[in-house]
Design a protein around this motif. Structure first.
Motif, PDB file in Angstrom:
ATOM      1  N   ARG A 179       0.557  -0.897   0.150  1.00 52.03           N
ATOM      2  CA  ARG A 179       0.426  -0.016  -0.508  1.00 52.03           C
ATOM      3  C   ARG A 179       0.699   1.157  -0.307  1.00 52.03           C
ATOM      4  O   ARG A 179       0.756   2.560  -0.323  1.00 52.03           O
ATOM      5  CB  ARG A 179      -0.888  -0.065   1.712  1.00 52.03           C
ATOM      6  CG  ARG A 179      -1.807  -1.556   1.137  1.00 52.03           C
ATOM      7  CD  ARG A 179      -3.041  -1.117   2.270  1.00 52.03           C
ATOM      8  NE  ARG A 179      -2.229  -1.260   3.722  1.00 52.03           N
ATOM      9  CZ  ARG A 179      -2.309  -1.589   4.898  1.00 52.03           C
ATOM     10  NH1 ARG A 179      -4.187  -1.010   5.083  1.00 52.03           N
ATOM     11  NH2 ARG A 179      -2.306  -1.375   5.923  1.00 52.03           N
ATOM     12  N   ARG A 180       1.591   0.413   0.373  1.00 48.48           N
ATOM     13  CA  ARG A 180       3.178   2.559   0.986  1.00 48.48           C
ATOM     14  C   ARG A 180       3.096   3.029  -1.102  1.00 48.48           C
ATOM     15  O   ARG A 180       3.911   3.943  -1.306  1.00 48.48           O
ATOM     16  CB  ARG A 180       4.440   1.877   1.312  1.00 48.48           C
ATOM     17  CG  ARG A 180       4.474   1.720   2.891  1.00 48.48           C
ATOM     18  CD  ARG A 180       5.706   1.677   3.283  1.00 48.48           C
ATOM     19  NE  ARG A 180       6.357   0.791   3.033  1.00 48.48           N
ATOM     20  CZ  ARG A 180       6.685  -0.612   3.511  1.00 48.48           C
ATOM     21  NH1 ARG A 180       6.266  -0.748   5.106  1.00 48.48           N
ATOM     22  NH2 ARG A 180       7.114  -0.886   2.949  1.00 48.48           N
ATOM     23  N   PRO A 183      -1.441   4.826  -4.557  1.00 44.50           N
ATOM     24  CA  PRO A 183      -1.640   5.819  -4.390  1.00 44.50           C
ATOM     25  C   PRO A 183      -2.389   6.467  -2.751  1.00 44.50           C
ATOM     26  O   PRO A 183      -3.529   5.453  -3.002  1.00 44.50           O
ATOM     27  CB  PRO A 183      -2.457   6.811  -5.932  1.00 44.50           C
ATOM     28  CG  PRO A 183      -3.052   4.706  -6.263  1.00 44.50           C
ATOM     29  CD  PRO A 183      -1.819   4.183  -5.818  1.00 44.50           C
ATOM     30  N   ARG A 184      -2.224   7.406  -3.079  1.00 42.46           N
ATOM     31  CA  ARG A 184      -2.716   8.073  -1.395  1.00 42.46           C
ATOM     32  C   ARG A 184      -4.386   8.888  -1.835  1.00 42.46           C
ATOM     33  O   ARG A 184      -4.228   9.724  -2.537  1.00 42.46           O
ATOM     34  CB  ARG A 184      -2.154   9.156  -0.628  1.00 42.46           C
ATOM     35  CG  ARG A 184      -2.539   9.606   1.270  1.00 42.46           C
ATOM     36  CD  ARG A 184      -1.986   8.451   2.159  1.00 42.46           C
ATOM     37  NE  ARG A 184      -3.400   8.347   3.221  1.00 42.46           N
ATOM     38  CZ  ARG A 184      -3.070   7.341   4.329  1.00 42.46           C
ATOM     39  NH1 ARG A 184      -2.580   6.386   3.632  1.00 42.46           N
ATOM     40  NH2 ARG A 184      -3.412   7.649   5.301  1.00 42.46           N
ATOM     41  N   LEU A 185      -5.677   7.571  -1.135  1.00 39.43           N
ATOM     42  CA  LEU A 185      -6.723   7.902  -2.123  1.00 39.43           C
ATOM     43  C   LEU A 185      -7.612   8.458   0.026  1.00 39.43           C
ATOM     44  O   LEU A 185      -6.254   8.677   0.879  1.00 39.43           O
ATOM     45  CB  LEU A 185      -7.604   6.793  -1.387  1.00 39.43           C
ATOM     46  CG  LEU A 185      -7.386   5.405  -3.074  1.00 39.43           C
ATOM     47  CD1 LEU A 185      -8.399   4.055  -2.940  1.00 39.43           C
ATOM     48  CD2 LEU A 185      -7.417   6.420  -3.864  1.00 39.43           C
ATOM     49  N   GLY A 188      -7.703   6.902   2.940  1.00 35.41           N
ATOM     50  CA  GLY A 188      -6.364   6.249   3.125  1.00 35.41           C
ATOM     51  C   GLY A 188      -6.479   5.996   1.828  1.00 35.41           C
ATOM     52  O   GLY A 188      -6.448   5.405   0.760  1.00 35.41           O
ATOM     53  N   PRO A 189      -5.359   3.978   2.771  1.00 36.97           N
ATOM     54  CA  PRO A 189      -4.523   3.202   1.955  1.00 36.97           C
ATOM     55  C   PRO A 189      -5.807   2.546   0.873  1.00 36.97           C
ATOM     56  O   PRO A 189      -7.139   2.176   1.277  1.00 36.97           O
ATOM     57  CB  PRO A 189      -3.631   2.884   2.764  1.00 36.97           C
ATOM     58  CG  PRO A 189      -3.852   2.384   3.514  1.00 36.97           C
ATOM     59  CD  PRO A 189      -5.097   3.892   3.606  1.00 36.97           C
ATOM     60  N   ARG A 220     -12.099   0.785  -0.159  1.00 34.87           N
ATOM     61  CA  ARG A 220     -11.294   2.223  -1.099  1.00 34.87           C
ATOM     62  C   ARG A 220     -11.048   1.462  -2.238  1.00 34.87           C
ATOM     63  O   ARG A 220      -9.588   0.334  -1.847  1.00 34.87           O
ATOM     64  CB  ARG A 220     -10.456   2.606   0.219  1.00 34.87           C
ATOM     65  CG  ARG A 220     -10.705   3.353   0.923  1.00 34.87           C
ATOM     66  CD  ARG A 220      -9.922   4.175   2.106  1.00 34.87           C
ATOM     67  NE  ARG A 220      -9.339   3.067   2.617  1.00 34.87           N
ATOM     68  CZ  ARG A 220      -8.831   2.535   3.663  1.00 34.87           C
ATOM     69  NH1 ARG A 220     -10.379   2.528   4.666  1.00 34.87           N
ATOM     70  NH2 ARG A 220      -8.195   1.807   4.533  1.00 34.87           N
ATOM     71  N   ALA A 222      -7.922   1.845  -6.244  1.00 39.98           N
ATOM     72  CA  ALA A 222      -7.134   2.522  -6.437  1.00 39.98           C
ATOM     73  C   ALA A 222      -6.873   1.122  -7.977  1.00 39.98           C
ATOM     74  O   ALA A 222      -7.178   0.515  -7.969  1.00 39.98           O
ATOM     75  CB  ALA A 222      -5.842   2.475  -5.858  1.00 39.98           C
TER      76      ALA A 222
END
Length: 294
Positions: A179-180, A183-185, A188-189, A220, A222
């Motif tokens: 998750r690092r 992209p930062r949502l 949150g991740p 969430r 990505a």
């Protein structure tokens, strides 16, 4: 669709669960959840079982086991990814692993030890010392790789023949540390990363509907980062030929204890939420075809 050839070798290579009535053009695939480690393989491994299993997409096949209830087949590997990686091209042989591997252009996966016969598992741990012969490598492909891909190809052809299109959902899990690189949502991740090879593997309506299904279920989501889709997504995704492929990566931390590779207390709740997503994905149809039919 006729049942695949039921030879003992093929029975060991995968588990295929067909719906009572095939009502969906979707096919669900879990190529990395296999837990079979042949004794001859284990005799050469230098890792303990827990470390060896670190690259498994553990329990993904159980997370998506409801798919046949919604009219879609479920294909799951039985051999482990450490034995043979079904999400690589058969030609991606690492000369550092396979003695006599055919000469070919290298790529980042092979250089990282993640070819079709892997050299390492999670965090770069070497699986075994020394090399295997080309004959042994080809035997692994015959035993686990080709039966799986032959079955997957037949399932997609059957979907296209029945419904005019096929949609492959290739299901995986990702270590929480990945998750690092995502992209930062705003919230949150990501819990889910959908990979469509940057639009090349499926039509926009497939991605958009899948994204909406996961978001509606409270996940969430990505897109394409850090996973845009592997060999299976790239190879089978042919939108111009009415065959779409979308890779689904599920954050392991939301359903399992990554250190011990065991389901966590939230496992059943995540499986139930995913069941609703599977239902929605199994109902997908090309909106253009629907309007034409009307």
């Amino acid at each position: 669709m006729a049942q695949p050839d039921a030879s003992p070798m093929i029975e060991r290579a995968f588990r295929l669960v067909l719906p009572r009535k095939r009502s969906s053009c979707a096919v669900f695939s879990s190529p990395h959840s296999g837990r079979r480690y042949p004794p001859s393989f284990m005799a050469r491994v230098v890792l303990d079982e827990l470390r060896l299993r670190s690259s498994e997409d553990a329990y993904v096949d159980r997370l998506i086991e409801a798919a046949p209830r919604f009219g879609a087949p479920l294909l799951a590997a039985t051999y482990s990814r450490a034995f043979v990686d079904l999400n690589r091209a058969a030609s991606e042989m690492d000369p550092a692993v396979v003695h006599g591997a055919p000469k070919q252009p290298t790529n980042a996966r092979i250089c990282a030890g993640l070819g079709v016969i892997p050299r390492v598992v999670g965090e770069g741990r070497e699986i075994m010392s020394g090399k295997i012969t080309l004959f042994e490598a080809e035997s692994r492909l015959a035993r686990g790789y080709r039966p799986y891909h032959n079955c997957l190809a037949r399932l997609l052809t059957d979907s296209r023949d029945r419904f005019g299109e096929a949609i492959l959902f290739d299901c995986h899990s990702m270590p929480s540390e990945a998750r690092r690189a995502a992209p930062r949502l705003a919230a949150g991740p990501p819990d889910i990363v959908l990979g469509d090879r940057y639009g090349a593997a499926c039509a926009p309506w497939v991605f958009e509907a899948a994204h909406a299904a996961f978001v509606d279920a409270g996940f969430r989501v990505a897109r394409n980062a850090p996973f845009a889709g592997g060999h299976i997504t790239q190879y089978y995704g042919r939108p111009s030929q009415n065959t779409h492929a979308l890779q689904i990566e599920i954050d392991r931390a939301i359903y399992m204890d990554e250190a011990n590779i065991t389901p966590n207390p939230g496992f059943d709740a995540i499986r139930d939420r995913l069941s609703g997503v599977l239902d929605a994905l199994s109902r997908l149809r090309n909106p253009g075809q629907a309007m034409a039919a009307e």
